[in-house]
Design a protein around this motif. Structure first.
Motif, mmCIF file in Angstrom:
data_model
loop_
_atom_site.group_PDB
_atom_site.id
_atom_site.type_symbol
_atom_site.label_atom_id
_atom_site.label_comp_id
_atom_site.label_asym_id
_atom_site.label_seq_id
_atom_site.Cartn_x
_atom_site.Cartn_y
_atom_site.Cartn_z
ATOM 1 N N ILE A 46 1.295 -1.244 -0.237
ATOM 2 C CA ILE A 46 -0.366 -0.260 0.529
ATOM 3 C C ILE A 46 1.267 1.414 0.099
ATOM 4 O O ILE A 46 2.162 1.504 0.676
ATOM 5 C CB ILE A 46 -0.677 0.112 0.847
ATOM 6 C CG1 ILE A 46 -1.382 -1.493 1.572
ATOM 7 C CG2 ILE A 46 -1.579 1.007 1.038
ATOM 8 C CD1 ILE A 46 -2.520 -0.960 2.726
ATOM 9 N N MET A 47 0.694 1.906 -1.055
ATOM 10 C CA MET A 47 1.280 3.036 -0.962
ATOM 11 C C MET A 47 0.867 4.331 -1.294
ATOM 12 O O MET A 47 -0.129 4.501 -2.314
ATOM 13 C CB MET A 47 2.567 2.894 -2.428
ATOM 14 C CG MET A 47 3.993 3.819 -2.204
ATOM 15 S SD MET A 47 3.783 5.690 -3.361
ATOM 16 C CE MET A 47 3.819 4.535 -5.773
ATOM 17 N N THR A 48 1.109 5.539 -0.458
ATOM 18 C CA THR A 48 0.911 7.153 -0.640
ATOM 19 C C THR A 48 1.579 7.475 -1.398
ATOM 20 O O THR A 48 2.854 7.832 -0.341
ATOM 21 C CB THR A 48 0.397 7.626 0.619
ATOM 22 O OG1 THR A 48 -1.083 6.425 1.048
ATOM 23 C CG2 THR A 48 -0.338 8.632 0.516
ATOM 24 N N PRO A 49 1.584 8.068 -2.895
ATOM 25 C CA PRO A 49 2.363 8.837 -3.146
ATOM 26 C C PRO A 49 3.038 10.173 -2.849
ATOM 27 O O PRO A 49 1.575 11.066 -2.619
ATOM 28 C CB PRO A 49 2.025 8.957 -4.687
ATOM 29 C CG PRO A 49 0.952 9.001 -4.798
ATOM 30 C CD PRO A 49 0.138 7.453 -3.590
ATOM 31 N N LEU A 50 4.000 10.640 -2.540
ATOM 32 C CA LEU A 50 4.413 12.340 -2.027
ATOM 33 C C LEU A 50 4.469 12.649 -3.432
ATOM 34 O O LEU A 50 4.254 12.808 -4.426
ATOM 35 C CB LEU A 50 5.757 12.376 -1.947
ATOM 36 C CG LEU A 50 5.780 11.506 -0.528
ATOM 37 C CD1 LEU A 50 7.492 11.431 0.029
ATOM 38 C CD2 LEU A 50 5.402 11.959 0.843
ATOM 39 N N PRO A 51 3.943 14.729 -3.261
ATOM 40 C CA PRO A 51 4.097 15.493 -4.283
ATOM 41 C C PRO A 51 4.669 15.297 -5.490
ATOM 42 O O PRO A 51 4.470 15.064 -6.724
ATOM 43 C CB PRO A 51 3.997 16.540 -3.536
ATOM 44 C CG PRO A 51 3.391 16.043 -1.413
ATOM 45 C CD PRO A 51 3.774 14.863 -1.972
ATOM 46 N N GLU A 52 6.051 15.252 -5.084
ATOM 47 C CA GLU A 52 7.128 15.258 -5.661
ATOM 48 C C GLU A 52 7.257 14.000 -6.761
ATOM 49 O O GLU A 52 7.382 13.539 -7.626
ATOM 50 C CB GLU A 52 8.819 15.084 -5.041
ATOM 51 C CG GLU A 52 9.967 14.901 -5.985
ATOM 52 C CD GLU A 52 11.082 14.627 -5.495
ATOM 53 O OE1 GLU A 52 12.202 14.288 -5.661
ATOM 54 O OE2 GLU A 52 11.596 14.229 -3.801
ATOM 55 N N HIS A 53 6.345 12.409 -5.581
ATOM 56 C CA HIS A 53 6.225 11.285 -7.019
ATOM 57 C C HIS A 53 5.318 11.900 -8.244
ATOM 58 O O HIS A 53 4.988 11.421 -9.176
ATOM 59 C CB HIS A 53 6.150 10.627 -6.676
ATOM 60 C CG HIS A 53 5.452 9.032 -6.571
ATOM 61 N ND1 HIS A 53 6.244 8.037 -6.168
ATOM 62 C CD2 HIS A 53 4.907 8.881 -7.402
ATOM 63 C CE1 HIS A 53 6.096 6.588 -6.761
ATOM 64 N NE2 HIS A 53 4.904 7.381 -7.478
ATOM 65 N N GLU A 54 4.273 12.524 -7.375
ATOM 66 C CA GLU A 54 3.258 12.403 -8.454
ATOM 67 C C GLU A 54 3.843 13.723 -9.616
ATOM 68 O O GLU A 54 3.249 13.452 -10.409
ATOM 69 C CB GLU A 54 2.233 13.100 -8.203
ATOM 70 C CG GLU A 54 1.631 12.579 -6.447
ATOM 71 C CD GLU A 54 0.659 11.272 -8.083
ATOM 72 O OE1 GLU A 54 -0.296 11.167 -7.291
ATOM 73 O OE2 GLU A 54 0.913 10.354 -7.740
ATOM 74 N N GLY A 55 4.642 14.465 -9.045
ATOM 75 C CA GLY A 55 4.871 15.906 -9.969
ATOM 76 C C GLY A 55 5.407 15.116 -11.467
ATOM 77 O O GLY A 55 5.697 15.453 -12.497
#
Length: 213
Positions: A46-55
């Motif tokens: 279960i992974m919650t992406p960080l804003p940098e990841h999404e960017g």
């Protein structure tokens, strides 16, 4: 059930998870963009992406939009759609995925059934930290032909050969794109707005000889 955590990527690994539990969790998170789930024979990430990841994922998707605009190559963005095979006991939600060659086979479909539908032609994976669950074997078993993986500032293009991925300098799905050129462009995205970076991608695609690197 054994649980481990690996900050700061906000990943949780659960072991000895049944397929039924995995499916229930998918239903629970069906209307949420996060977290993302990956399942491999009883192991659930279960992974919650960080804003940098999404960017980084958004910049690569914008680049592919520019490729479609500039070359006329039709692409169908299925985002982080869930793909799973109960017979293989495997499932994933990519950072982004695209149908290109097989686009006409899935165009207009609300749901993908891998028993009859092909897997996406291209999967994008962003790894800002060492992943807890290795996803390449999942992609390979499901038959994803190409993966673009961003890690440590570089883009690696991986093609499926048999049951494993082999790194290549040039995309098979989009032969005009090389790993080196895309790496340079993604690095240039630092500090740019999405509109500025989309303009940069279009400029690169229209430059003489850019796609023959």
């Amino acid at each position: 059930m054994v649980t481990t955590q690996s900050p700061p990527e906000q990943r949780v690994i659960l072991h000895d998870v049944s397929w039924e539990t995995y499916q229930r969790l998918l239903q629970d998170f069906a209307n949420s963009s996060a977290p993302r789930l990956a399942f491999d024979e009883g192991t659930l990430e279960i992974m919650t992406p960080l804003p940098e990841h999404e960017g980084y994922g958004e910049f690569i998707k914008l680049f592919l939009l520019a490729v479609e605009e500039m070359t006329g190559t039709k692409m169908y963005n299925f985002g982080s759609t869930t793909f799973s095979r109960e017979d293989l006991q495997k499932g994933f939600e990519a950072d982004a995925c695209f149908y290109i060659r097989n686009g006409p086979l899935v165009r207009g479909k609300d749901r993908i059934d891998l028993r009859v539908d092909p897997p996406p032609d291209l999967v994008i994976e962003i790894d800002l930290t060492h992943p807890s669950l290795q996803k390449l074997p999942i992609y390979a078993q499901i038959g994803v032909p190409e993966v673009w993986r961003y890690a440590a500032g570089d883009i690696a293009m991986l093609l499926l050969h048999g049951d494993r991925y082999v790194q290549t300098p040039r995309s098979r799905a989009l032969p005009m794109v090389t790993a080196g050129a895309l790496t340079s462009l993604v690095r240039a995205s630092t500090g740019l707005s999405q509109a500025e970076w989309l303009h940069l991608a279009r400029e690169w695609l229209s430059a003489p000889g850019a796609t023959s690197e």
